[in-house]
Each structure stands twice: as C-alpha cells, then as structure tokens.
Design a protein around this motif. Structure first.
Motif, mmCIF file in Angstrom:
data_model
loop_
_atom_site.group_PDB
_atom_site.id
_atom_site.type_symbol
_atom_site.label_atom_id
_atom_site.label_comp_id
_atom_site.label_asym_id
_atom_site.label_seq_id
_atom_site.Cartn_x
_atom_site.Cartn_y
_atom_site.Cartn_z
ATOM 1 N N ASP A 27 14.410 4.102 -0.060
ATOM 2 C CA ASP A 27 13.783 5.177 0.705
ATOM 3 C C ASP A 27 14.803 6.205 1.188
ATOM 4 O O ASP A 27 14.464 7.160 1.858
ATOM 5 N N GLY A 28 16.085 6.014 0.834
ATOM 6 C CA GLY A 28 17.110 7.005 1.145
ATOM 7 C C GLY A 28 17.740 6.857 2.517
ATOM 8 O O GLY A 28 18.558 7.669 2.913
ATOM 9 N N ASN A 29 17.402 5.821 3.239
ATOM 10 C CA ASN A 29 17.970 5.636 4.564
ATOM 11 C C ASN A 29 19.130 4.643 4.508
ATOM 12 O O ASN A 29 19.122 3.724 3.712
ATOM 13 N N ASP A 30 20.079 4.876 5.361
ATOM 14 C CA ASP A 30 21.248 4.007 5.433
ATOM 15 C C ASP A 30 21.038 3.041 6.585
ATOM 16 O O ASP A 30 21.030 3.440 7.741
ATOM 17 N N TYR A 31 20.822 1.758 6.266
ATOM 18 C CA TYR A 31 20.567 0.759 7.298
ATOM 19 C C TYR A 31 21.806 -0.063 7.627
ATOM 20 O O TYR A 31 21.720 -1.060 8.306
ATOM 21 N N THR A 66 0.841 -1.185 0.000
ATOM 22 C CA THR A 66 0.000 0.000 0.000
ATOM 23 C C THR A 66 0.881 1.243 0.000
ATOM 24 O O THR A 66 2.088 1.174 0.172
ATOM 25 N N ASN A 67 0.265 2.395 -0.137
ATOM 26 C CA ASN A 67 1.003 3.645 -0.164
ATOM 27 C C ASN A 67 1.203 4.209 1.229
ATOM 28 O O ASN A 67 0.983 5.386 1.473
ATOM 29 N N GLN A 68 1.623 3.393 2.153
ATOM 30 C CA GLN A 68 1.880 3.864 3.503
ATOM 31 C C GLN A 68 3.172 4.659 3.514
ATOM 32 O O GLN A 68 4.130 4.339 2.822
ATOM 33 N N LYS A 69 3.191 5.708 4.327
ATOM 34 C CA LYS A 69 4.401 6.505 4.459
ATOM 35 C C LYS A 69 5.384 5.777 5.358
ATOM 36 O O LYS A 69 5.021 4.945 6.177
ATOM 37 N N VAL A 70 6.650 6.129 5.204
ATOM 38 C CA VAL A 70 7.692 5.553 6.041
ATOM 39 C C VAL A 70 7.426 5.971 7.476
ATOM 40 O O VAL A 70 7.027 7.113 7.737
ATOM 41 N N PRO A 71 7.636 5.071 8.422
ATOM 42 C CA PRO A 71 7.418 5.406 9.834
ATOM 43 C C PRO A 71 8.270 6.595 10.275
ATOM 44 O O PRO A 71 9.253 6.942 9.639
ATOM 45 N N GLU A 72 7.875 7.185 11.387
ATOM 46 C CA GLU A 72 8.578 8.363 11.911
ATOM 47 C C GLU A 72 10.067 8.097 12.091
ATOM 48 O O GLU A 72 10.895 8.925 11.757
ATOM 49 N N ASP A 73 10.425 6.938 12.624
ATOM 50 C CA ASP A 73 11.833 6.559 12.757
ATOM 51 C C ASP A 73 12.071 5.348 11.868
ATOM 52 O O ASP A 73 11.805 4.213 12.257
#
Length: 80
Positions: free
Chosen positions: A70-74, A2-9
C-alpha cells in the motif's frame, strides 16, 4: 479481502469505527476480538500490532512485501 480503502491514518488502528475494525481484522486475517486484544496489549500502532500478532502465532497470511504494497513504511522510526 473486500475492496475497503486504507484507513485515514494507515499507521494507526482506530477501533472506534466498524469499517476500521473490519479493515484491519481482514488485513491481518484475525478475528475482531483478536485484533482488539492485540491493540489492548501493544497500542494502536499498526507495526506493533502486526509484530504482536506474529509473535502469538496468529494466522497472518500477509508477508512483509504484501504488507508494504500500500506504499506505507511501517518500519520502526529508529531505522529511518
């Protein structure tokens, strides 16, 4: 998914909120109980949960490149 947004953290999995449980279970292509078990075992870190689920041969469809879209470094902090 679904088109859920990325969580706050986006580096931590917060199972307290249904939207977050749904987001991460869809993101990893696992059931909510599988996600909850992974968090129980390794903690709330997205990177640790991802590695745990992969090691358990879960049906994670996400490749490393897809995971990073999503642009985050995991990556673990020892590599930074």
């Amino acid at each position: 998914m679904t088109n859920q947004k990325v969580p706050e953290d986006p580096k931590m999995i917060n199972l307290q909120y249904p939207k977050e449980r749904n987001y991460w279970s869809q993101r990893f292509s696992v059931s909510i109980p599988e996600l909850e078990k992974a968090v129980d075992v390794v903690g709330h870190s997205v990177a640790k949960v991802k590695n745990y689920l992969k090691s358990k041969n879960s049906k994670i469809k996400m490749t490393n490149s897809e995971f990073a879209k999503d642009g985050n470094d995991y990556s673990p902090s020892i590599y930074k």
